[in-house]
Design an enzyme around this catalytic site. Structure first.
Site, PDB file in Angstrom:
ATOM      1  N   GLY A  56       0.828  -1.209   0.000  1.00  0.00           N
ATOM      2  CA  GLY A  56       0.000   0.000   0.000  1.00  0.00           C
ATOM      3  C   GLY A  56       0.855   1.248   0.000  1.00  0.00           C
ATOM      4  O   GLY A  56       2.090   1.181  -0.015  1.00  0.00           O
ATOM      5  N   SER A 100      10.328   2.195  11.140  1.00  0.00           N
ATOM      6  CA  SER A 100      11.211   1.044  10.962  1.00  0.00           C
ATOM      7  C   SER A 100      12.141   1.279   9.774  1.00  0.00           C
ATOM      8  O   SER A 100      11.734   1.209   8.609  1.00  0.00           O
ATOM      9  CB  SER A 100      10.371  -0.232  10.768  1.00  0.00           C
ATOM     10  OG  SER A 100      11.186  -1.363  10.939  1.00  0.00           O
ATOM     11  N   TYR A 156      -3.710   8.893   5.248  1.00  0.00           N
ATOM     12  CA  TYR A 156      -2.959   7.642   5.387  1.00  0.00           C
ATOM     13  C   TYR A 156      -3.287   6.970   6.732  1.00  0.00           C
ATOM     14  O   TYR A 156      -3.590   5.761   6.790  1.00  0.00           O
ATOM     15  CB  TYR A 156      -1.466   7.947   5.246  1.00  0.00           C
ATOM     16  CG  TYR A 156      -0.537   6.862   5.717  1.00  0.00           C
ATOM     17  CD1 TYR A 156      -0.412   5.671   5.014  1.00  0.00           C
ATOM     18  CD2 TYR A 156       0.234   7.037   6.875  1.00  0.00           C
ATOM     19  CE1 TYR A 156       0.452   4.678   5.460  1.00  0.00           C
ATOM     20  CE2 TYR A 156       1.097   6.065   7.318  1.00  0.00           C
ATOM     21  CZ  TYR A 156       1.198   4.868   6.618  1.00  0.00           C
ATOM     22  OH  TYR A 156       2.049   3.888   7.065  1.00  0.00           O
TER      23      TYR A 156
HETATM   24  P1  NAI Z   1       7.188   1.006   1.204  1.00  0.00           P
HETATM   25  O1  NAI Z   1       6.482   2.189   0.615  1.00  0.00           O
HETATM   26  O2  NAI Z   1       8.662   0.897   1.059  1.00  0.00           O
HETATM   27  O3  NAI Z   1       6.518  -0.338   0.654  1.00  0.00           O
HETATM   28  C1  NAI Z   1       5.163  -0.442   0.336  1.00  0.00           C
HETATM   29  C2  NAI Z   1       5.035  -1.319  -0.889  1.00  0.00           C
HETATM   30  O4  NAI Z   1       3.664  -1.422  -1.265  1.00  0.00           O
HETATM   31  C3  NAI Z   1       5.805  -0.752  -2.112  1.00  0.00           C
HETATM   32  O5  NAI Z   1       6.751  -1.694  -2.582  1.00  0.00           O
HETATM   33  C4  NAI Z   1       4.717  -0.468  -3.116  1.00  0.00           C
HETATM   34  O6  NAI Z   1       5.120  -0.715  -4.465  1.00  0.00           O
HETATM   35  C5  NAI Z   1       3.607  -1.408  -2.676  1.00  0.00           C
HETATM   36  N1  NAI Z   1       2.301  -0.940  -3.138  1.00  0.00           N
HETATM   37  C6  NAI Z   1       1.821   0.323  -3.155  1.00  0.00           C
HETATM   38  N2  NAI Z   1       0.625   0.365  -3.729  1.00  0.00           N
HETATM   39  C7  NAI Z   1       0.315  -0.892  -4.107  1.00  0.00           C
HETATM   40  C8  NAI Z   1      -0.783  -1.483  -4.759  1.00  0.00           C
HETATM   41  N3  NAI Z   1      -1.831  -0.763  -5.173  1.00  0.00           N
HETATM   42  N4  NAI Z   1      -0.756  -2.817  -4.990  1.00  0.00           N
HETATM   43  C9  NAI Z   1       0.308  -3.565  -4.595  1.00  0.00           C
HETATM   44  N5  NAI Z   1       1.384  -3.073  -3.969  1.00  0.00           N
HETATM   45  C10 NAI Z   1       1.391  -1.738  -3.721  1.00  0.00           C
HETATM   46  O7  NAI Z   1       6.777   0.989   2.740  1.00  0.00           O
HETATM   47  P2  NAI Z   1       7.490   0.228   3.952  1.00  0.00           P
HETATM   48  O8  NAI Z   1       8.253   1.212   4.728  1.00  0.00           O
HETATM   49  O9  NAI Z   1       8.131  -1.004   3.494  1.00  0.00           O
HETATM   50  O10 NAI Z   1       6.210  -0.155   4.841  1.00  0.00           O
HETATM   51  C11 NAI Z   1       5.540  -1.377   4.672  1.00  0.00           C
HETATM   52  C12 NAI Z   1       4.171  -1.268   5.334  1.00  0.00           C
HETATM   53  O11 NAI Z   1       4.334  -0.928   6.702  1.00  0.00           O
HETATM   54  C13 NAI Z   1       3.275  -0.206   4.726  1.00  0.00           C
HETATM   55  O12 NAI Z   1       1.941  -0.662   4.739  1.00  0.00           O
HETATM   56  C14 NAI Z   1       3.421   0.963   5.668  1.00  0.00           C
HETATM   57  O13 NAI Z   1       2.274   1.777   5.673  1.00  0.00           O
HETATM   58  C15 NAI Z   1       3.623   0.257   6.995  1.00  0.00           C
HETATM   59  N6  NAI Z   1       4.393   1.064   7.937  1.00  0.00           N
HETATM   60  C16 NAI Z   1       5.746   1.251   7.747  1.00  0.00           C
HETATM   61  C17 NAI Z   1       6.456   2.016   8.635  1.00  0.00           C
HETATM   62  C18 NAI Z   1       7.936   2.205   8.512  1.00  0.00           C
HETATM   63  O14 NAI Z   1       8.489   2.884   9.356  1.00  0.00           O
HETATM   64  N7  NAI Z   1       8.616   1.655   7.513  1.00  0.00           N
HETATM   65  C19 NAI Z   1       5.794   2.672   9.784  1.00  0.00           C
HETATM   66  C20 NAI Z   1       4.387   2.400   9.880  1.00  0.00           C
HETATM   67  C21 NAI Z   1       3.719   1.605   8.991  1.00  0.00           C
HETATM   68  C1  15L Z   2       4.728   5.465   8.728  1.00  0.00           C
HETATM   69  O1  15L Z   2       3.605   5.020   8.859  1.00  0.00           O
HETATM   70  C2  15L Z   2       5.424   5.474   7.430  1.00  0.00           C
HETATM   71  O2  15L Z   2       5.076   4.377   6.628  1.00  0.00           O
HETATM   72  C3  15L Z   2       6.939   5.515   7.535  1.00  0.00           C
HETATM   73  O3  15L Z   2       7.469   5.899   6.278  1.00  0.00           O
HETATM   74  C4  15L Z   2       7.454   6.428   8.648  1.00  0.00           C
HETATM   75  O4  15L Z   2       7.423   7.745   8.240  1.00  0.00           O
HETATM   76  C5  15L Z   2       6.696   6.202   9.940  1.00  0.00           C
HETATM   77  O5  15L Z   2       5.293   6.082   9.786  1.00  0.00           O
HETATM   78  C6  15L Z   2       6.946   7.265  11.020  1.00  0.00           C
HETATM   79  O6  15L Z   2       5.990   7.671  11.676  1.00  0.00           O
HETATM   80  O7  15L Z   2       8.093   7.639  11.211  1.00  0.00           O
END
Ligand code: NAI
Ligand code: 15L
Length: 273
Positions: free
Chosen positions: A81, A174, A144
């Site tokens: 997403g 993360s 979001y």
């Molecule tokens: P990211 O943006 O690197 O990865 C998300 C992936 O979802 C991307 O590879 C993207 O191509 C894919 N995506 C987007 N729209 C899509 C669709 N319509 N169909 C299929 N795939 C789709 O994000 P990240 O950092 O890896 O986060 C993973 C999950 O964890 C996300 O849901 C994010 O909201 C959640 N999250 C991450 C945080 C962080 O600190 N990394 C913090 C809080 C939540």
């Molecule tokens: C999220 O939900 C986002 O996916 C990530 O990119 C970070 O920005 C994180 O929160 C945050 O609050 O730092």
């Protein structure tokens, strides 16, 4: 003497968002728990499928595509997403409609466990000096964050109506390392993330459990008192990055985003005006 391999708890795990930052980490980590990891994303994924992997491109907004994607799967780790604030219409398709499709696919295929990547932005409008837990009224801080709140509501509905269990991970920040002062409180190391997802997959009788995904940092804003049954015991701490991060320029005293847990997300947008 040759070792007998230990049986893995799952035959096939579906991982969405596998091309993303966390997806790349979990694609590897999930190998320990399943004979086959089915990695999916809308974007190209690297590396190509290994011996115990399947790599399938799929747009979460495509209902028939998601239904086919989840066939033969034992549990779903749903990370796919939009992961930052964007226009509502973008968020709607990827996160709201997309997560609905994941639960419909789980229902139709009899899949009984989902691990949902929610976010701390479900409660981002709390001040940084207030301790929040899974029972605190939600205060989403952007479209979001609202989409993640809706994902959690889907989890509650599908549990009570169909018995599909979910652990919603309200992930903090993360990344390989915290990037700013705020992340000293919100950081979740990759090792602790992998441990959290393992517990979310393997813990029994979770119903719909909400847990904050955060390492054992010094100054925490979130309590996991209602998620103790998961057995999540983070081992890392952001403290070793403190000295370096405290040298960054400080926010102005009147900057509200520096007082709110959601940080800059609380002031992102509007888009397209
Ligand atoms: P990211 O943006 O690197 O990865 C998300 C992936 O979802 C991307 O590879 C993207 O191509 C894919 N995506 C987007 N729209 C899509 C669709 N319509 N169909 C299929 N795939 C789709 O994000 P990240 O950092 O890896 O986060 C993973 C999950 O964890 C996300 O849901 C994010 O909201 C959640 N999250 C991450 C945080 C962080 O600190 N990394 C913090 C809080 C939540
Ligand atoms: C999220 O939900 C986002 O996916 C990530 O990119 C970070 O920005 C994180 O929160 C945050 O609050 O730092």
């Amino acid at each position: 003497m040759p070792q007998t391999p230990t049986a893995k708890p799952f035959n096939c795990l579906l991982l969405t968002g596998a091309a993303g930052g966390l997806g790349q980490i979990l694609r590897e980590a999930l190998q320990a728990h399943a004979n086959v990891v089915r990695a999916s994303d809308i974007s190209a994924m690297a590396p190509p499928a290994g011996d115990h992997e399947q790599v399938i491109n799929c747009n979460l907004a495509d209902k028939a595509g998601v239904l086919a994607l989840a066939e033969g799967v034992d549990a779903i780790v749903h990370l796919g997403g939009i992961s930052t604030e964007r226009a509502f219409e973008e968020i709607l398709q990827a996160n709201i409609v997309g997560t609905f499709h994941i639960y419909e696919a789980a229902r139709k295929h009899g899949i009984k466990r989902v691990v949902f990547a929610s976010s701390n932005h479900v409660t981002g409008f709390y001040p940084q000096d207030e301790l929040v837990d899974a029972h605190s009224p939600r205060r989403p801080d952007c479209y979001y964050g609202l989409s993640k709140a809706y994902g959690e509501d889907l989890a509650t509905f599908y549990y009570h109506r169909y018995g599909i269990e979910t652990v919603s991970l309200r992930i903090g920040s993360s990344f390989p390392a915290p990037r700013n002062l705020r992340m000293l409180s919100t950081w979740l190391s990759y090792a602790d993330l992998a441990h959290l997802v393992e517990r979310a997959l393997l813990a029994e009788d979770v119903g719909h459990t909400v847990v904050y995904g955060v390492s054992a940092n010094r100054d925490l804003w979130w309590s996991n008192r209602y998620a103790a049954h998961l057995g999540f015991n983070p081992q890392d701490s952001s403290e070793r990055f403190r000295t370096q991060l405290e040298q960054q320029p400080q926010a102005a005293a009147d900057d509200a985003t520096a007082r709110l847990q959601g940080g800059a997300f609380t002031a992102a947008g509007p888009f397209g005006d």
